[in-house]
Design an enzyme around this catalytic site. Structure first.
Site, PDB file in Angstrom:
ATOM      1  N   GLU A  76     131.515 -15.309 -24.714  1.00  0.00           N
ATOM      2  CA  GLU A  76     131.255 -16.343 -26.030  1.00  0.00           C
ATOM      3  C   GLU A  76     132.296 -17.482 -25.958  1.00  0.00           C
ATOM      4  OE1 GLU A  76     131.858 -16.109 -30.786  1.00  0.00           O
ATOM      5  OE2 GLU A  76     131.210 -14.219 -29.532  1.00  0.00           O
ATOM      6  N   ASP A  77     133.680 -16.915 -25.519  1.00  0.00           N
ATOM      7  CA  ASP A  77     134.764 -17.958 -25.650  1.00  0.00           C
ATOM      8  C   ASP A  77     135.598 -18.196 -24.349  1.00  0.00           C
ATOM      9  OD1 ASP A  77     134.565 -17.798 -28.440  1.00  0.00           O
ATOM     10  OD2 ASP A  77     135.670 -15.722 -28.424  1.00  0.00           O
TER      11      ASP A  77
END
Length: 725
Positions: A76-77
């Site tokens: 996600e990051d």
């Protein structure tokens, strides 16, 4: 922040078979991927996955779960990809990481839709492997512990509300009581800081006033149990601030009125000792009625077992006592983690403690969209439970307020769909009856039955509500399609044109329809009229039939002959252009107006309402006046040939004698004429007379007329007439 070797040592201490190399590689990979990213607290972002992993080691989770915790935010990051994780750490870890990852790349219409879609994905992932949920809960736990670092109060509130509505109930469902309590209390501190502070202040005051009250109660309980020869371990604690707040809200009482804010736990060697200790406690102290619960013989769906009782205990304090074995205590504290075997991989979700998860998957299947799914899921997870039995003795857990329809759907979807009646403890009861603990429920089914829209008003489970709504959507669409087809056929025929699918295909885009069936449904539900479709297929055509119906209504209102059947040479209100309401079930695409209660035999007209279909009125209904300036909404309708085969509601207004036995006389007259009273309202009462409205089930106008004639012939009736209100 826990260092690399410390994390590896913690895992190895309870799992000597752990893959230390994979743990080291995951630690380094996550640190490298997160790089210089910072959290709201100013700490390196990498500290978050390490803390999540540390939380899971407290519950002795397996190596794959710890690695997943370290990697859960990388997709996600960071630039990391799922393929890269699968290549480095294997398919199992990649699947777990994907299950935990949020859907940040999908564009959705609202935050609530995004939240619901994320939860839908989480549910599907954890249905395959419950470890996904454990990692997700540990992730949320650390986020809540650091929530105060987030500067925007709106964001803190949103995260806290999501925690309270979704994650705390999920923790409870898998038996993680300690996690549930901490998540609730931290969310409570953010959502209601003043209330929590007030409760904390009052608890501190009680501690100061009571001195060693908990210790003195513990000492007294130990003495009583020791004298009986039962080997026990005792502990006492105050209830959490949120638990106290919830009880204050539920009972609508002030803090000072709560007397059981202390709970004491008795741990014994065996199940027999549980009941022996219970007997000793009840023999020594008065029991509070209604506070005893036996979760040993009827465990909660998450596997929780214990005896709960409320007593007026030592020093006359009202307290709660929980009695359980050591094994039960471990399950109560650790939930699914207590069953964990890191050498055997992930447990399946076929056991009884996972029934709730399978039911949520069924809700997902029947819900129309993620937001409706989230609504039903919250409904399913939030409510307290009652335990009922099938005739064979199988236990069914349901939320508080559940009825036999909920029970039927809990047994099987097909049983719910075909439910026509129910017996509770051997006695026939209405389907809306609220069930209680220990009820034995028998469901009566019929192959001819389908879910009733009325059920949605009183069911309590998300599964039942989702299934009923799905049926209503499906049935309503079929009704709209049929009504739209009839409207188009009659309109085209009346104007001298042929209705062909080829002709309709050419105007689908104009009406934003994907198929001819969609266009039928659009017309049936009133979004567009049949005249608009006719005008699109044959530009320039003019229709007059609707205007004639409106003129007919105005003429009747103006005092025209009641028997008139023609206006400007055109037949109306049952003429050749009228649409028969054939094969259409009331309550779906067509609705009978409550202002005039139309019956077969009445001249009728329909008013189209967007998204609701057609409401049927009698041609002389007063309410039609408000639609006289909207001729495009009027439909010329006729009853189908067998309309009298179904029952309809006719309303009569009566003035009857105020004498003993009058109501009995009226009901006898109506019953002899094959009518059935469904509702009765007293409008006015004097010394001599009653004015009343009565709703009667009849076949048609002729049937109602016969009943009215029979009532007029009775001496108890002063006047009676058909009501138009």
């Amino acid at each position: 922040m826990m260092r690399q070797f410390e994390l590896v040592e913690r895992v190895s201490s309870y799992d000597p078979q752990a893959d230390e190399d994979a743990l080291n590689r995951a630690y380094v990979f996550a640190m490298k991927m997160h790089g210089s990213q910072l959290r709201a607290s100013g700490d390196p972002y990498f500290s978050h996955p390490v803390e999540v992993a540390g939380i899971l080691t407290d519950y002795r989770l397996d190596c794959a779960s710890i690695i997943t915790a370290l990697l859960h935010d990388t997709i996600e990051d960071t630039p990391a990809t799922l393929e890269e994780i699968e290549k480095l750490f294997g398919k199992q870890v990649a699947r777990l990481v994907d299950g935990v990852t949020k859907l940040t790349r999908i564009e959705l219409t609202s935050d609530s839709a995004k939240q619901a879609e994320n939860f839908r994905k989480l549910l599907l992932a954890m249905s395959e492997d419950i470890r996904v949920l454990l990692v997700k809960l540990a992730d949320r736990m650390h986020n809540m512990r650091t929530l105060h670092f987030i500067k925007k109060p709106e964001k803190r509130q949103r995260i806290a509300a999501e925690t309270m509505e979704i994650y705390a109930p999920l923790a409870e469902r898998i038996g993680m009581d300690a996690w549930k309590m901490e998540l609730e209390d931290r969310a409570f501190a953010e959502l209601h800081p003043d209330a929590r502070e007030s409760i904390m202040t009052r608890l501190q005051y009680l501690r100061e006033q009571g001195g060693g009250l908990v210790d003195s109660i513990l000492a007294e309980l130990k003495r009583v149990l020791a004298e009986s020869g039962v080997e026990v371990e005792l502990s006492g604690r105050e209830k959490s601030p949120f638990s106290i707040y919830k009880k204050m809200q539920m009972k609508d009482v002030a803090f000072e009125q709560l007397s059981d804010i202390m709970a004491f736990r008795i741990i014994v060697p065996s199940v027999e000792d549980c009941y022996r200790a219970l007997g000793v406690i009840h023999g020594a102290y008065p029991m509070v009625p209604g506070r005893f619960k036996d979760y040993i013989s009827t465990p909660k769906p998450n596997g929780y077992q214990s005896l709960h009782t409320g007593i007026i205990g030592p020093e006359k304090h009202r307290i709660e006592v929980q009695i359980r074995t050591k094994a039960m205590h471990e399950i109560a504290e650790l939930g699914v983690a207590a069953h964990w075997s890191y050498k055997q991989g992930a447990p399946n979700v076929e056991g009884r403690q996972y029934r709730w998860l399978r039911e949520l998957l069924e809700i997902l299947e029947h819900a129309s969209g993620p937001e409706e799914f989230l609504e039903h899921t919250k409904l399913e997870m939030f409510q307290d439970q009652v335990f009922c039995f099938t005739p064979k003795g199988d236990l069914i857990a349901l939320p508080s307020g559940a009825c036999p329809v909920d029970f039927a759907y809990a047994v099987h979807t097909q049983v719910g769909d075909t439910c026509v009646g129910s017996k509770v403890n051997g006695r026939m009861v209405p389907l809306r009856t609220v069930l209680h603990n220990g009820d034995q429920v028998e469901i009566i089914t019929s192959k001819a039955q389908t879910p009733s829209p009325e059920w949605e008003r009183f069911v309590a489970t998300g599964k039942a509500r989702a299934r009923i709504r799905r049926f209503i959507r499906s049935a309503a669409r079929a009704q709209y399609v049929e009504l739209g087809r009839q409207l188009l056929q009659r309109t085209f025929k009346h104007e001298g044109y042929d209705l062909t699918e080829k002709g309709l295909d050419g105007v689908l885009k104009r009406f934003k329809a994907d198929s001819v069936e969609d266009l039928y449904a659009i017309v049936g539900e009133g979004t567009h009229t049949a005249q608009e479709v006719l005008g699109a297929v044959y530009p320039g055509v003019k229709t007059s039939r609707i205007e004639n119906v409106v003129q007919f209504f105005r003429r009747k209102r103006g005092g025209g002959a009641a028997g008139d059947r023609k206006v400007d040479g055109q037949r109306t209100a049952m003429g050749p252009g009228a649409v028969e309401i054939k094969g259409l079930i009331p309550g779906m695409a067509v609705h009978y107006a409550r202002c005039c209660h139309p019956l077969p035999g009445d001249r009728i007209v329909g008013i189209v309402t967007t998204g609701r279909g057609v409401t049927i009125h009698t041609i002389d209904c007063d309410q039609l006046e408000q639609f006289s300036d909207e001729p495009e909404r009027w439909l010329d309708l006729a009853w189908e040939g067998d309309s009298g085969a179904r029952t309809h509601i006719g309303r009569v207004k009566m003035v009857v004698a105020n004498e003993p036995g009058t109501l009995g006389t009226l009901s006898t007259v109506i019953a002899k004429n094959l009518g059935n009273i469904t509702n009765l309202k007293i409008l006015n009462r004097t010394t001599d007379f009653f004015d009343m409205l009565m709703d009667i089930e009849v076949r048609d106008v002729k049937h109602l007329t016969n009943i009215i004639a029979a009532l007029r012939a009775n001496a108890a009736v002063n006047t009676v007439e058909r009501a138009r209100q």
